[in-house]
Design an enzyme around this catalytic site. Structure first.
Site: not given
Lengths: 628, 312
Positions: B160, B245-247, B250
């Site tokens: 991740d 929410h990282r996806g 990014v």
């Protein structure tokens, strides 16, 4: 190198060479001529011959100064390779290790007499350095970076090669079957016109052909030669092998004095490496190498648009290389490669054989010593602190020096020396390390098959073993009604079998879905993690899989988190495919515990076979029903 | 000398990932997964040589803790002088590329992986060992790794941390293989020749590429998101059931970098679609094993189904 040494006639000597010896010498010439050729691996070479071969290569590479010849046997340790402690006139000094190259010195020749039993630091070094643009070693306060140019020669028994890491073998793309080399050396010695030692005789034979350093640029590769490389090397192979074949062809062309590398040189190189010969109808003429004396043209040939992707050859001025340039026409489509795989019984790449079974983790084994495993030393687990040393094992260097530093003023006032750090035995510090038993239990529980039978009696011996040895425990479970996601298996780790979570896992109500493939995938990754985890050596991992083998969730459905459509046998097939990876794991003992009688008893037998483990059948309770 | 970036054959996905991560550092690091002999390392090195003129700071196999975290200069220490020395993590953060390169990252000791993970996550490096007690802040670098999935997966926590994952497939097309052989051998023959037009052209193309990427970097902040694109990123993330929410973030950042590279003033659905695989391939799985499920036509279709409304 002195031709005609010991009064021998070079031409006579070369003519007396056997086929294998001639191949060995030719490969040495190629290795000397091509810095990026990669490692050379001799199959079944008599161990005593490798030093001789290494010395011959060092002779070829000598350019004013003679290269170092470094032998890396089973004794080699990281401190020998990267950073060693030497004794100087004034005390100790930390010096670059055997594999660290210094500018200005000729490239060393590195010999690995038995690649099959080479220690981990050596195999890691080979993977790191061979065919690399740059190398680095970062150890104990030292940072060393260099451009590796060393030539590596290794020997291995052909039967063992398939068990080595494909990664490692990929760094040795040049292979020579050398089983008969020692017989040929003896015969060569007998036939020699004068008495001389083997090295002198073979040096004389080597001198029969031009040797490096060669003047001028290397011959240019023609487009037809590049096509031949692609046609002769199977497409499934690593691209490193394509390059090794092309570089060998270039070296052969150079030794032969050709200005360009054509098809014939590639075919000669392929034969040298033992690749299957092309079909006879394709044996065509090749004029590329026959006209080295082409009249010169002035100046350099401009690279046309798209030249980097171009084909064709423009001849260059004498003393300059011929250059590949675009022909101006449409690209010529290439025929797909049709040669048979290069593995097989006598092929150069036994790792390509479907029967090859490389050991997983051979490049990432744990570092603890056998002394530590026997309990005599403290060097297990990660450091959690330091303590005064009780012996000289596992000494913590920096804490020792820091401890000594505290007393320097006092010692200088009392002592004889005024310079340097004064270290006493009492300063020695040793690491305190986290205890680690070196044993692990990986328990895979398929609750979906639990109805109607008691798995406790079959499980008990394995759980007892885990308790007695204080093994770490990893549990992978699936197919129960409490599962958050019935398509996936869950994994957790506990320090001991007595953790309450394990007891809960042994008593879950059965569910419907059986993501066996996903569970095995988790188990394989867990075993791999255990085997590469830290300094502590994993001595033994017990993989216990309790299941009826009836996986009904394909692996991709588990990984993607989407219910499958029609499943059929896909869940079972995936499970068997994933399970096969366990066979490659060292120090892992798989056991399958299955209920009998069952609807498909063959499934658990297939699973046990795929895992390479035992099958333990446990009886159902009388009158118990089948799985719903 | 490393093969110039412009001479690389194939590897479109990995090159795109590296370029996006260069133009927008906030995307995070890049992981290249692929079989042996696919020139993953060469590609990474060629890219950093092109962009900053030197090799990336590399964490080699067998590096000791003190070289990773920082320690003392041993030679001076043995002479009685204590002088601290930066570890590779700090060196990477200070380097022009701001990159830490780890070859075979899936074979790295878990102990070192945990250290790297902590620093990449927090930007804080706490050294409390061997007489050093300090806490360094703003230790930021892009983690770039290569791995062969046959040797085992990477822990999901570490996966991740990579903004983008590029799948490097071996070149099996005969024409591409021929180009690789020709290009590499010609490079080897001419790299030290100061008069080589081949090398001069390659260097010129590298300089041109670097200038284009620097220009894209400069105009990144001027690139705006088209109407509905940010919502579309969230919908795509939702469609792939991403955790956290990282996806989403990014995805938006990578699409913006791609738009900057292409000289577009606005990020549109097409940019999102083109970076979706790089961003999502390692985030959509549920398994803890780190095994990446293959990216299929169904995944592409799902992206397409989600994105048509992005403009509106």
């Amino acid at each position: 190198m002195a031709a005609g040494e010991a009064g021998l006639n070079v031409g006579d000597v070369e003519g007396e060479l056997g086929g294998t010896l001639a191949r060995v010498l030719t490969v040495l010439r190629c290795s000397a001529a091509e810095p990026r050729l990669g490692g050379v691996l001799f199959f079944d070479l008599e161990p005593a011959l490798l030093p001789l071969v290494g010395e011959l290569l060092a002779d070829l590479l000598a350019d004013g100064a003679r290269p170092r010849v470094v032998t890396l046997g089973s004794w080699a340790a990281p401190e020998d390779l990267w950073l060693r402690t030497g004794v100087t006139g004034e005390g100790f000094a930390v010096l670059p290790g055997a594999l660290v190259e210094r500018g200005g010195a000729p490239p060393p020749v590195v010999l690995v007499p038995d690649l099959g039993h080479a220690p981990l630091p050596v195999t890691q070094a080979a993977v790191t350095l061979l065919d690399a643009d740059a190398a680095a070693a970062e150890l104990f306060g030292h940072s060393m970076r260099w451009r590796p140019r060393a030539r590596w020669l290794a020997a291995v028994g052909r039967a063992e090669a398939g068990r080595l890491s494909p990664h490692l073998l990929d760094r040795f793309p040049v292979r020579v079957d050398a089983a008969s080399a020692h017989r040929e050396v003896r015969a060569f010695r007998r036939r020699a016109p004068v008495r001389a030692d083997d090295r002198t005789l073979l040096r004389t034979a080597l001198a029969a052909r031009p040797a490096p350093p060669f003047p001028g640029p290397p011959p240019a590769l023609t487009a037809e030669a590049a096509r031949e490389v692609v046609a002769l090397m199977p497409s499934s192979a690593s691209r490193r092998r394509d390059l090794a074949l092309a570089r060998t062809a270039r070296a052969l062309a150079r030794v032969a004095g050709h200005a360009r590398v054509g098809r014939a040189a590639v075919r000669e190189a392929a034969a040298l490496l033992g690749l299957p010969a092309p079909p006879p109808e394709e044996r065509g003429g090749d004029t590329a190498e026959r006209d080295p004396g082409t009249p010169p043209r002035n100046g350099r040939t401009p690279v046309p648009a798209g030249g980097l992707e171009s084909t064709g050859v423009v001849e260059a001025a004498q003393g300059q290389r011929a250059r590949s340039v675009a022909p101006g026409g449409a690209p010529v489509p290439l025929e797909p490669a049709t040669v048979r795989p290069a593995g097989g019984d006598r092929g150069p790449y036994p790792e390509d054989d479907p029967e090859a079974l490389p050991r997983f983790g051979s490049l990432r084994a744990p570092r603890a010593s056998s002394v530590a495993r026997a309990g005599a030393g403290p060097s297990r687990g990660h450091p959690v602190g330091v303590r005064p040393a009780r012996d000289l094992r596992d000494v913590a260097l920096i804490p020792t020096l820091l401890e000594a530093a505290r007393f320097q003023r006092i010692r200088r006032a009392r002592g004889r020396r005024s310079e340097g750090l004064l270290v006493n035995a009492a300063d020695l510090r040793q690491y305190r390390r986290r205890p680690d038993s070196g044993r692990a239990l990986v328990l895979v529980l398929d609750h979906s098959c639990h109805a109607g039978w008691d798995w406790a009696p079959a499980l008990a011996p394995h759980l007892r073993w885990s308790y007695q040895h204080n093994a770490s425990v990893s549990v992978v479970e699936f197919g129960h009604r409490d599962a958050a996601d019935e398509l996936t298996a869950e994994r957790y780790r506990v320090d001991s079998l007595l953790h309450p979570r394990v007891l809960a896992s042994l008593n879950r109500p059965p569910g419907m879905a059986s993501p066996l493939a996903h569970a095995l995938d988790l188990a394989v990754q867990e075993l791999r993690r255990l085997q590469r985890n830290g300094r502590a050596a994993l001595e033994h991992a017990l993989l216990v899989v309790v299941t009826d083998g009836r996986g009904n969730v394909p692996l991709n459905a588990s990984l993607g988190g989407r219910p499958p459509g029609r499943v059929g046998r896909e869940g079972v097939t995936d499970a068997l495919r994933v399970a096969a990876a366990v066979r490659t794991l060292p120090r892992a003992e798989p056991v399958v515990i299955a209920p009998v009688p069952d609807v498909h008893p063959e499934l658990t037998a297939e699973l046990a076979e795929a895992l390479g483990g035992r099958l333990v059948a446990a009886s159902r309770r009388a009158g118990a029903g089948e799985r719903r | 000398m490393i093969l110039p970036y412009s001479l690389l054959v194939g590897h479109r996905e990995l090159r795109t990932a590296l370029e996006i991560a260069y133009v927008n550092e906030a995307v995070g690091g890049v992981l290249a997964t692929g079989q042996r002999g696919t020139a993953k390392t060469t590609t990474v090195r060629a890219f950093t040589m092109m962009t900053v003129g030197r090799l990336p700071v590399t964490l080699p196999i067998g590096a000791t803790d003190d070289r990773v975290l920082g320690g003392w200069q041993i030679k001076k220490l043995m002479r009685g002088a204590a002088e601290p020395e930066d570890g590779l993590l700090v060196e990477a953060a200070k380097s022009p590329a701001r990159m830490l390169y780890v070859d075979e990252i899936n074979l790295l000791d878990d102990y070192l992986v945990n250290i790297i993970l902590d620093v990449v996550s927090t930007g804080v490096l706490s050294v409390q060992r061997e007489g050093r007690a300090e806490e360094l802040h703003d230790v930021h670098f892009a983690l770039v790794g290569t791995m062969n999935p046959d040797e085992g997966g990477l822990r999901p926590q570490l996966l991740d941390r990579f903004g983008l994952v590029a799948d490097v497939l071996p070149e099996e097309d005969p024409e591409q293989r021929r180009r690789i052989v020709e290009t590499v051998l010609r490079f080897e023959a001419e790299r030290d020749d100061p008069g080589s037009e081949f090398m001069a052209e390659a260097r010129a193309r590298d300089a041109e590429k670097k200038a284009a990427l620097d220009a894209a970097r400069a105009r990144l902040s001027a690139v705006r998101y088209g109407t509905g694109v940010i919502d579309a990123c969230a919908r795509v993330a939702d469609a792939f059931e991403l955790v956290g929410h990282r996806g989403d973030l990014v995805l938006g950042r990578a699409a913006r970098a791609l738009a900057a590279i292409e000289g577009a003033p606005l990020v549109d659905a097409g940019h999102v679609a083109r970076v979706a695989k790089l961003v999502l391939v390692h985030r959509r799985g549920r398994g803890e094993s780190g095994t990446l499920p293959p990216w299929t036509a169904e995944d592409d279709a799902r992206v397409e189904r989600t994105l048509p409304n992005a403009e509106g």
